[in-house]
Design a protein around this motif. Sequence first.
Motif, PDB file in Angstrom:
ATOM      1  N   LYS A  24      51.901  50.583  57.770  1.00 18.43           N
ATOM      2  CA  LYS A  24      51.431  49.325  58.332  1.00 18.43           C
ATOM      3  C   LYS A  24      52.372  48.947  59.470  1.00 18.43           C
ATOM      4  O   LYS A  24      53.590  49.057  59.345  1.00 18.43           O
ATOM      5  CB  LYS A  24      51.417  48.234  57.269  1.00 18.43           C
ATOM      6  N   TRP A  25      51.791  48.499  60.590  1.00 17.49           N
ATOM      7  CA  TRP A  25      52.581  48.165  61.770  1.00 17.49           C
ATOM      8  C   TRP A  25      52.825  46.670  61.866  1.00 17.49           C
ATOM      9  O   TRP A  25      51.960  45.863  61.526  1.00 17.49           O
ATOM     10  CB  TRP A  25      51.861  48.638  63.032  1.00 17.49           C
ATOM     11  N   PHE A  26      54.012  46.316  62.353  1.00 15.87           N
ATOM     12  CA  PHE A  26      54.403  44.938  62.601  1.00 15.87           C
ATOM     13  C   PHE A  26      55.026  44.871  63.981  1.00 15.87           C
ATOM     14  O   PHE A  26      55.553  45.862  64.480  1.00 15.87           O
ATOM     15  CB  PHE A  26      55.444  44.462  61.578  1.00 15.87           C
ATOM     16  N   GLY A  27      54.992  43.714  64.564  1.00 17.43           N
ATOM     17  CA  GLY A  27      55.633  43.507  65.856  1.00 17.43           C
ATOM     18  C   GLY A  27      56.605  42.351  65.755  1.00 17.43           C
ATOM     19  O   GLY A  27      56.462  41.460  64.912  1.00 17.43           O
ATOM     20  N   TYR A  28      57.590  42.378  66.625  1.00 13.89           N
ATOM     21  CA  TYR A  28      58.552  41.287  66.696  1.00 13.89           C
ATOM     22  C   TYR A  28      58.855  41.050  68.165  1.00 13.89           C
ATOM     23  O   TYR A  28      59.176  41.978  68.901  1.00 13.89           O
ATOM     24  CB  TYR A  28      59.833  41.629  65.933  1.00 13.89           C
ATOM     25  N   ALA A  29      58.721  39.803  68.590  1.00 10.89           N
ATOM     26  CA  ALA A  29      58.982  39.451  69.983  1.00 10.89           C
ATOM     27  C   ALA A  29      59.992  38.316  70.018  1.00 10.89           C
ATOM     28  O   ALA A  29      59.969  37.427  69.166  1.00 10.89           O
ATOM     29  CB  ALA A  29      57.692  39.024  70.678  1.00 10.89           C
ATOM     30  N   GLU A  30      60.878  38.359  71.005  1.00 10.14           N
ATOM     31  CA  GLU A  30      61.888  37.316  71.163  1.00 10.14           C
ATOM     32  C   GLU A  30      61.704  36.605  72.482  1.00 10.14           C
ATOM     33  O   GLU A  30      61.319  37.196  73.480  1.00 10.14           O
ATOM     34  CB  GLU A  30      63.294  37.914  71.134  1.00 10.14           C
ATOM     35  N   GLY A  31      62.005  35.331  72.461  1.00 12.73           N
ATOM     36  CA  GLY A  31      62.000  34.517  73.666  1.00 12.73           C
ATOM     37  C   GLY A  31      63.259  33.658  73.669  1.00 12.73           C
ATOM     38  O   GLY A  31      64.111  33.770  72.789  1.00 12.73           O
ATOM     39  N   GLN A  32      63.359  32.787  74.628  1.00  7.97           N
ATOM     40  CA  GLN A  32      64.550  31.953  74.740  1.00  7.97           C
ATOM     41  C   GLN A  32      64.680  30.961  73.588  1.00  7.97           C
ATOM     42  O   GLN A  32      65.765  30.529  73.263  1.00  7.97           O
ATOM     43  CB  GLN A  32      64.532  31.196  76.069  1.00  7.97           C
ATOM     44  N   ARG A  33      63.585  30.596  72.982  1.00 10.32           N
ATOM     45  CA  ARG A  33      63.632  29.593  71.926  1.00 10.32           C
ATOM     46  C   ARG A  33      63.477  30.182  70.531  1.00 10.32           C
ATOM     47  O   ARG A  33      63.328  29.452  69.561  1.00 10.32           O
ATOM     48  CB  ARG A  33      62.556  28.550  72.179  1.00 10.32           C
ATOM     49  N   GLY A  34      63.499  31.494  70.396  1.00  8.99           N
ATOM     50  CA  GLY A  34      63.417  32.088  69.073  1.00  8.99           C
ATOM     51  C   GLY A  34      62.576  33.353  69.064  1.00  8.99           C
ATOM     52  O   GLY A  34      62.123  33.824  70.086  1.00  8.99           O
ATOM     53  N   GLY A  35      62.371  33.888  67.853  1.00  8.17           N
ATOM     54  CA  GLY A  35      61.621  35.106  67.681  1.00  8.17           C
ATOM     55  C   GLY A  35      60.352  34.862  66.891  1.00  8.17           C
ATOM     56  O   GLY A  35      60.193  33.827  66.239  1.00  8.17           O
TER      57      GLY A  35
END
Length: 75
Positions: A24-35
């Motif tokens: 099973k695939w998951f993604g994680y993205a980060e930005g300036q205010r959190g993930g």
Amino acid sequence: MPRHQPDHAGFDGPLRLLESPDNKWFGYAEGQRGGMLVTAPKEVSIMLQRYARPRSQALTSDDSRSLLKRLRGAP
């Protein structure tokens, strides 16, 4: 990546793709205010497509070596 690549998916920021032991695939993205953990299959599919794009635009290993040599001034 070539030195001049005006359009690539990396402009939106870093992302991580993770595959579980049961495939099973998951993604994680980060930005300036959190993930943000992404679990919806359709959204993860979009992230996989975005990851594939810079991979297709990237230089080969030989071309990368050649570029690095030219950048440091080697013949």
